[in-house]
Every structure is written in C-alpha cells, then in structure tokens.
Design an enzyme around this catalytic site. Structure first.
Site, PDB file in Angstrom:
ATOM      1  N   LYS B  79      15.803  -4.051 -11.215  1.00 30.88           N
ATOM      2  CA  LYS B  79      15.610  -4.693 -10.256  1.00 30.88           C
ATOM      3  C   LYS B  79      15.460  -6.469 -10.430  1.00 30.88           C
ATOM      4  O   LYS B  79      14.913  -6.624 -11.115  1.00 30.88           O
ATOM      5  CB  LYS B  79      13.979  -4.134  -9.947  1.00 30.88           C
ATOM      6  CG  LYS B  79      13.243  -4.666  -8.616  1.00 30.88           C
ATOM      7  CD  LYS B  79      11.966  -4.129  -8.336  1.00 30.88           C
ATOM      8  CE  LYS B  79      11.404  -4.440  -7.004  1.00 30.88           C
ATOM      9  NZ  LYS B  79      10.075  -3.839  -6.547  1.00 30.88           N
ATOM     10  N   SER B 163       9.334  -1.235  -2.091  1.00 31.96           N
ATOM     11  CA  SER B 163      10.082  -2.571  -2.222  1.00 31.96           C
ATOM     12  C   SER B 163      11.352  -2.206  -3.120  1.00 31.96           C
ATOM     13  O   SER B 163      12.516  -2.757  -3.045  1.00 31.96           O
ATOM     14  CB  SER B 163       9.464  -3.595  -2.817  1.00 31.96           C
ATOM     15  OG  SER B 163       8.935  -3.573  -3.995  1.00 31.96           O
ATOM     16  N   SER B 187       5.606   0.836  -4.267  1.00 35.20           N
ATOM     17  CA  SER B 187       6.988   0.441  -4.359  1.00 35.20           C
ATOM     18  C   SER B 187       7.841   1.309  -5.542  1.00 35.20           C
ATOM     19  O   SER B 187       9.237   0.857  -5.418  1.00 35.20           O
ATOM     20  CB  SER B 187       6.922  -1.091  -4.625  1.00 35.20           C
ATOM     21  OG  SER B 187       6.823  -1.833  -3.536  1.00 35.20           O
TER      22      SER B 187
END
Lengths: 95, 496
Positions: B79, B163, B187
């Site tokens: 990420k 997210s 998330s």
C-alpha cells in the site's frame, strides 16, 4: 449547529488552509451536518468516566539516554522543495 | 502449466520450495498480469517490475542453495501508505508530490527480510481517508467484481472499498499473492468484504506503525489482505513484530498463526451482539450472518446473545477522534521539509497555499473538523466527550470477554456499491464503517472473511472480533467459515 462562513474562515486559518469563497460556502453545510450528527453523543451519560488515553493499559517505555541516530543531514533534507547546505530554505520570517 | 498468478500464497510457497517454478517466473507472471489489468483497475499507482525481478533473482539464488527464508520469492503488493526506501511514497496525496523516503517501514522491512518480493505500490484513498478509494490523487480503483442484474452482467463500475482499495482489488484480481494494508476505521476489513478476500486488522500495537504515513495514530494499524485465511495468517506472522521505534508497539512474542488454523472451534463461545442488527442492513447481510452462526454451531461452537450497548455511538465518536488526530498529524505537511510547495508572499501564505493545493476535498474536510473540535471552547464538548464515550465502547467489550471468546458480526451493511453513489454525501460514506469502527475504537483485532454472494453476485463478508492479542482464535474461526463457505474467485477476468 449552524457553522457560519466566519467560523469556517477562522478554522481554515487555524489549519493553515486557504479556502475559496465557493469552498467556504459548501464547507458551511458539510461541517454543520457532521457536527449535528456527532452531537448524538450528548445522549450518553459520561459522568465520572475517564477519557481514554490509550486502548491498552501500558506505561510508556523508557530507553537509555544515548545518541542512536544522527549525522544524516543530507537524508533529512533530500526531499525538501528548497535547501541550501542541508538547511531548509523558507521565506523571510524576521525583517 | 497452471496460471501461476491464481495460486494461493501458501501454494506458491510450497511450489517454490519444491522447485516446480522459480521466483523469477512467478514474479514475471504477476508483472505481465499487472500490465494487462492496471489500465482498467488502477490498483497499482507505481508498479516496480525492475525492483521485483532483482529481488526474485536473489530469492532464486537462495532457494537453489536451500537457504529459503519463510516468504522467499513470494510477490506482494505494498500500500502506498508504507514508506519504501528510494521508491516514491505519496499516501496518494498531491501534497507528498514525488516524496522518496530514505528509510523503509518496519512492516515492509520485516516482509523483505523474510524474503518477499515487492511488485509495486498500491492505490488507496488519500491519506487513507475514505471507504471507496475514490479520493486518491491517482484516481479511483475499480473492483474486479461486477454486479449481475436480471441474470446479465451489469457494466457499472463498482468500488473496491477503502481505504485499502488497491490492496483488495489487486489481491482479488490476482495481481499479487497478498498485500499490505492499513485500518483506522475499517480500511482493511471493508475492502476485503467488498472483494471476496480475507483481511485482518490486528490488535493495536501488534504491528509497528513506524514508517507508515500517519492518519489517526491511536487507531491506525497495519495488517494483510489475502485470498485465504491461511495466507492472511502467514502474512501477519511476518508483518508483526516488537519495534522500539514505535512507542505503542507491544513487546509480546508473535505466534505462528498458521499453526493455529486447524484447531477448529469446538467449545469456542461466539457472541452475537444484538446492537448490530441495524436499520439499513441488507437482508442478504442478515442472511449471511445467520448462515455464519449456523456454520460455527455445526463445527462445535456455542452461540451466545450479547449486548454492546454503546455500539451506535462508536461512529460519531470516531468522527471526532480521527479528524482531531488527523489535523495534528497532517500539520507536518507545510511545504518546507518535503513534498509540494506553493509559494506565497510570506511563510503563512506559503503554508496556506501549499495545503490548499496539496490536500483533496475529503482530507480538507477532516482537517477542518479536527481543528474545530480541538479549538478553544469546543475541546471539552467534542473531543473530551468522544474520548469518554470511547472508554465506554471499550468497556462494553471488556464486560463480554468473560462470557464469549469472540464476536461474530457482518463486516458491512451492504455489498459493493457503484462509483459516485455515496461520494457526494460524507455521512452516507461514513456509515460504511458502522460495523468495523468499534474495533478500532477499542483497539481489538478483527478479521473479515468471505461468507457468500449477494443476489447481485457480489461478495459479502463476515467479521470476527477478538480479545486483545488473540488473533489466533480469529484465524481458527475464520478458517471454519471459509471451509464451509468456500472460495470466491472473481468469475471473469473482463479486464484481460
């Protein structure tokens, strides 16, 4: 709670974010909506309740008082938009 | 040869060790798949094929010498919230511009030390603020799943959750074996639920936060998204560690989570919280919840009705605490030390111009809310009140741990939604995290595991919540659900 434009501008100044007139207007509605919604918390009786400071009861660790890092000036300034001799360059603050 | 990209992490590990294929072949298969898929899915914001192939080559050399480390040669996605040494890291915000960290996150370093290969940086909502991956500076991620309407595939693009939408989409679309992710209010778990993948947010303090771009420091935790419970267990075993560089990192040994998987749930006490039966929950979420209860019962667990009375206050309390912490954390983006600078007539105007240009709409909204609730005259009414409510939310859980070993809930009230369906209404978007946010507020571990498909043919997830540092029990129970529910590969690779 109705947030007026003056409040939006005051908070934006505190947060150091420049907002346009159009943004200030739409933020008034959005912030008012969110603040109205979170006021739901007033229903909760919190008399005598300690505010949370940490999810796990833990004491902050102490470490030996010695230098473990340093002499990496070029690394620290490597990503700065303006530098000179490992210093950050900013607009003049004091006349 | 079978498609190497469709292997689970565990199967790829075994295949590499048995020398059925090389890490270079495996890595190249993913690089080819990313090239084909990324224009449609936008899961990667920075593929790093050269870096990946160099790591794969080094892994192959170690495998040849029978010196393979636990994750040797296994290609992962990372990420874009995790700092990567010498490789652009932006949190998908314009304000970080072309920031190249001079250090690696602890979680990332743990994975590379275990031999893993990094395929690239994955998309996310800007600063991890969002539940649909629509706020990224690099544009939204498309969910590899599509809805069925009246028996036909509907081409409406669906969100992959957020997210960690790049992580969930890449794992579901076979663009990596597994991925790193972070979870502040849901998330990891919400995107996992929306893509038919497994995601776990461990106990606060289990994974180091060092080198992860901070959003709300008392809530942020790293964890994996993977295709199976076993893969998630393997990943977490190698992401977690004690780290003196994170003052909230907890110094307890990391168990071998994979070893716990086959222990089953016989005699395990599962709590069903009545407050999670909320208005607006789809009938399908309810049905899959009932199904999950039946599966666990059939495997020997006992089911207990419990009450977590402050559940409904978790989300509003979160939307005070998280913005407050974000307004403090994001104060560092001042146009002086890194990232974007937009010059003004003096220093203050430089700050204001830089932050106006660099932050997106949702980030500004949260910084302003946070600044407001922390400002003089409002601090007690909002921030202090929210932190007291947080104490009560955690107490709700503390009181049920005598009666149950873990808690079963839906992960989200509804399956994946379309682009733009919620992005115009902040409150509708915030409600995506209604079932996940309590876990962050109480610092507990939570896992989302696929439990079935909706009538639209899109995935539905179930969440298990555990006691602090009892991730092993969550993996055991998730494995039972996975064994009963089966796996949910994306039906068609429409992007290839």
């Amino acid at each position: 709670m109705q947030i007026d434009e003056k409040t939006v501008r005051r908070v934006a100044r505190l947060a150091r974010i420049n907002v346009t007139a159009a943004e200030a207007k739409s933020l008034q509605g959005e912030l008012s909506g969110i603040l109205d919604w979170v006021k739901m918390l007033d229903e909760v009786n919190t008399d005598g309740i300690e505010p949370m400071t940490s999810v796990e009861a833990m004491a902050l660790r102490l470490r030996e008082d010695k230098v473990t890092d340093g002499s990496i000036g070029p690394d620290i300034t490597a990503n700065a938009p303006m530098t000179e001799d490992n210093f950050f360059v900013v607009p003049k603050v004091v006349e | 040869m079978t498609d190497l990209t469709s292997l689970t992490l565990a199967a790829a590990r075994d295949g590499l060790r048995a020398k059925k294929f090389s890490s270079t072949e495996l890595t190249q298969a993913f690089i080819t798949a990313i090239d084909k898929a990324n224009p449609a899915l936008n899961a990667y914001v920075l593929p790093t094929p050269g870096h990946a192939l160099a790591q794969a080559k080094a892994s192959d050399a170690l495998i040849a010498k029978n010196q393979a480390r636990p994750l040797e040669g296994l290609p992962l996605g990372n990420k874009d919230l995790f700092a990567t040494k010498g490789i652009r890291t932006t949190a998908c915000s314009n304000i970080l511009a072309e920031f190249k960290p001079t250090y690696e996150s602890t979680v990332g370093q743990n994975l590379w030390n275990a031999g893993a290969v990094m395929l690239g940086k994955l998309n996310n909502d800007e600063f991890a603020m969002g539940s649909s991956n629509e706020t990224s500076r690099f544009g939204p991620v498309t969910n590899p799943w599509r809805r069925k309407r009246n028996g036909a595939i509907d081409n409406t693009r669906l969100v992959p959750g957020g997210s960690s939408g790049g992580s969930s989409a890449a794992v579901a679309a076979n663009l990596c074996l597994a991925a790193t992710a972070t979870d502040t209010g849901g998330s990891i778990r919400q995107p996992a639920a929306l893509t038919g993948t497994v995601g776990i947010k461990p106990t606060y303090g289990r994974c180091s936060r060092w080198g992860i771009v901070a959003f709300a420091s008392s809530l942020d935790q790293a964890g994996p998204i993977a295709r199976t419970t076993r893969d998630a267990a393997i990943m977490l075993s190698h992401m977690a560690s004690f780290d003196p560089k994170d003052s909230t990192s907890v110094d307890t040994p990391v168990p071998d989570y994979e070893a716990a998987l086959q222990q089953g749930v016989k005699g395990l006490r599962i709590g069903i919280p009545r407050e999670y039966r909320v208005d607006g929950m789809s009938r399908e979420a309810q049905t899959s919840w009932d199904q999950g209860i039946a599966w666990l019962k059939a495997a020997g667990a006992t089911i207990h009705d419990i009450s977590l009375p402050h559940t409904k206050y978790a989300l509003p309390a979160y939307y005070i605490v998280a913005p407050a912490e974000c307004s403090s954390n994001l104060a560092r983006y001042d146009g002086v030390r890194y990232g974007l600078r937009v010059a003004g007539k003096d220093l203050t105007e430089t700050y204001e111009n830089t932050r106006a240009k660099g932050f997106g709409k949702e980030v500004k909204r949260r910084v302003l809310i946070g600044t407001y609730v922390l400002s003089a005259g409002y601090y007690d009414a909002y921030y202090l009140k929210a932190q007291k409510v947080r104490t009560l939310i955690k107490r709700d859980f503390d009181l049920v741990w005598d009666k149950v070993d873990c808690v079963l809930t839906p992960t989200t009230p509804n399956p994946a939604f379309g682009f733009g369906e919620k992005s115009g209404d902040p409150l509708a978007m915030y409600l995506e995290d209604i079932f996940t946010v309590t876990v962050n507020m109480a610092g507990l571990p939570g896992i989302s595991v696929p439990a079935g498909l909706s009538s639209e043919g899109t995935p539905i997830g179930l969440q298990l919540i555990g006691k602090p540092f009892d991730e092993a029990t969550l993996f055991r129970a998730a494995q039972v659900i996975e064994d009963a529910a089966g796996h949910f590969p994306v039906p068609t690779k429409w992007w290839a």
